[in-house]
Design a protein around this motif. Structure first.
Motif, short mmCIF file in Angstrom:
data_model
loop_
_atom_site.label_atom_id
_atom_site.label_comp_id
_atom_site.label_asym_id
_atom_site.label_seq_id
_atom_site.Cartn_x
_atom_site.Cartn_y
_atom_site.Cartn_z
N SER A 98 -8.99 -5.67 2.39
CA SER A 98 -9.02 -5.49 3.84
C SER A 98 -8.96 -6.84 4.57
O SER A 98 -8.61 -6.90 5.74
N LEU A 141 -8.14 -1.48 -2.29
CA LEU A 141 -7.84 -1.42 -0.86
C LEU A 141 -9.01 -1.98 -0.05
O LEU A 141 -8.81 -2.74 0.90
N TYR A 200 -1.60 -9.04 5.67
CA TYR A 200 -0.66 -7.96 5.98
C TYR A 200 -0.78 -6.82 4.98
O TYR A 200 -1.06 -7.05 3.80
N PHE A 201 -0.55 -5.62 5.47
CA PHE A 201 -0.41 -4.44 4.62
C PHE A 201 1.00 -3.90 4.79
O PHE A 201 1.36 -3.43 5.88
N VAL A 202 1.80 -4.00 3.74
CA VAL A 202 3.14 -3.43 3.78
C VAL A 202 3.07 -2.04 3.15
O VAL A 202 2.55 -1.88 2.04
N ILE A 203 3.56 -1.03 3.87
CA ILE A 203 3.50 0.33 3.35
C ILE A 203 4.81 0.64 2.63
O ILE A 203 5.88 0.55 3.20
N TYR A 232 -6.86 -9.18 3.65
CA TYR A 232 -5.48 -9.68 3.50
C TYR A 232 -4.84 -9.83 4.88
O TYR A 232 -5.28 -9.22 5.85
N ALA A 268 0.84 -1.20 0.00
CA ALA A 268 0.00 0.00 0.00
C ALA A 268 0.87 1.25 0.00
O ALA A 268 2.01 1.22 0.47
N PRO A 269 0.33 2.34 -0.54
CA PRO A 269 1.06 3.61 -0.47
C PRO A 269 0.93 4.18 0.95
O PRO A 269 0.01 3.82 1.67
N PRO A 270 1.86 5.07 1.36
CA PRO A 270 1.75 5.67 2.69
C PRO A 270 0.46 6.49 2.83
O PRO A 270 -0.09 6.60 3.93
N SER A 271 -0.02 7.05 1.70
CA SER A 271 -1.27 7.83 1.72
C SER A 271 -1.78 7.93 0.29
O SER A 271 -1.06 7.62 -0.67
N TRP A 272 -3.01 8.36 0.13
CA TRP A 272 -3.56 8.52 -1.22
C TRP A 272 -2.91 9.67 -1.95
O TRP A 272 -2.71 9.61 -3.17
N ASP A 311 6.71 3.20 1.87
CA ASP A 311 7.12 4.60 2.07
C ASP A 311 8.51 4.72 1.45
O ASP A 311 8.71 5.46 0.49
N GLU A 363 9.97 -5.03 5.95
CA GLU A 363 8.67 -5.55 6.42
C GLU A 363 8.34 -6.88 5.75
O GLU A 363 7.90 -7.83 6.42
#
Lengths: 199, 199
Positions: free
Chosen positions: A160, A156, A164-167, A162, A123-127, A169, A177
């Protein structure tokens, strides 16, 4: 300590940097196996058979579907894509961890067949950051970027469940991670108790 | 990235080397909090109040039970031992991960109260090795060692529902596995999705 491999699904929205993270994950690791998909579409410029895809005919693909030889498969704009079970199982028996770089729909099929599969969403750190990255690539029109962002939000939501969510950044942190998740998942009782008891 | 702490239970049989592993885990980490138990027994030689135990009276302990101020508690040979909830919750709110060094019966109580607790069992590489370690300590008679081994087998059975089994073959590897588990558990969707969505 001998061990059997585990299967890890890695999904993530367009623009999140998944390929970069996966390339970095594989550096210097001979205990990991990247599953190459089969497809009925023709090779594009520079694509290598067996590395980028297994390029096969529609007849061969159909025969594999009938033989239940795919972990998952799907059709996109007239072409078929799928994960051949054989290479995955060979790698697992060799004690390698298998990384499946597949979309959420494919993940659902794999998870139904094999509930011990671990699902990781990059996932991205934020949208705002995902939008920034898609814009920085310079390959899409603003409309196309908005479409990709909308699709990412749907993904996303679907992800939900899943594990794990790896960010992503920084690539370094994302890889750390991932490595931690792979390592932790090999500490599960189902794998460890037989080792301790010598069975 | 601000985060809330998580609670990790660490259990393991006598002689497995749990204290050594935990001491090594805490080295150089200011994001971890070790939960100190309260007890009604008197301090032994060299034990420090607030570090080894919170030494309290039986009346104070009873009042805490009535106020539901323990995450778990139990009686051993006439003395009470328990995990005060207050210090744990303060640490979690400060973003620290809390390590509870407790037995399986205590773990059951904590897990019932807080199902998001992660349960880790420190196991020996094999039963032969556990026997060797218990013998090498030189503190127990052969009969006592056999009793400890039997108890360890019962504990292993009871712990089969734990989330992770860390094998203490070498302290370094065991600590790396613990660190990987702590890191992986902070990648769960429930913690990550609100961060990504900025909630």
């Amino acid at each position: 300590m001998s061990r059997r491999g585990k299967t890890f699904i890695v999904s993530g929205p367009s623009g999140v940097g998944k390929s970069t993270v996966l390339n970095a994950l594989f550096e210097g690791r001979d205990d990991l196996f990247f599953s190459v998909s089969a497809t009925t579409r023709g090779p594009r410029n520079g694509e290598i058979d067996g590395k980028d895809y297994h390029f096969i005919t529609a007849d061969a693909f159909r025969a594999m579907i009938e033989a239940d030889a795919f972990l998952e498969y799907a059709e996109y704009v007239g072409n078929f894509y799928g994960t051949p079970m054989r290479y995955v199982d060979e790698a697992l028996e060799d004690g390698l961890d298998v990384i499946l770089d597949i979309e959420i729909q494919g993940a659902v099929q794999v998870y139904q067949k094999r509930p011990d599969t671990v699902r990781i969403f990059i996932a991205p750190p934020s949208w705002e950051e995902l939008e920034r990255r898609l814009t920085a690539r310079g390959t899409d029109t603003p409309e196309k970027i908005q479409k990709r962002l909308l699709r990412a939000k749907v993904e996303l939501d679907s992800a939900s469940g899943y594990d794990y969510f790896v960010i992503n950044d920084t690539v370094e942190e994302a890889v750390e991670e991932l490595r931690a998740i792979l390592r932790a998942e090999h500490c599960r009782p189902a794998e460890r108790i037989p080792l301790i008891l010598g069975r």
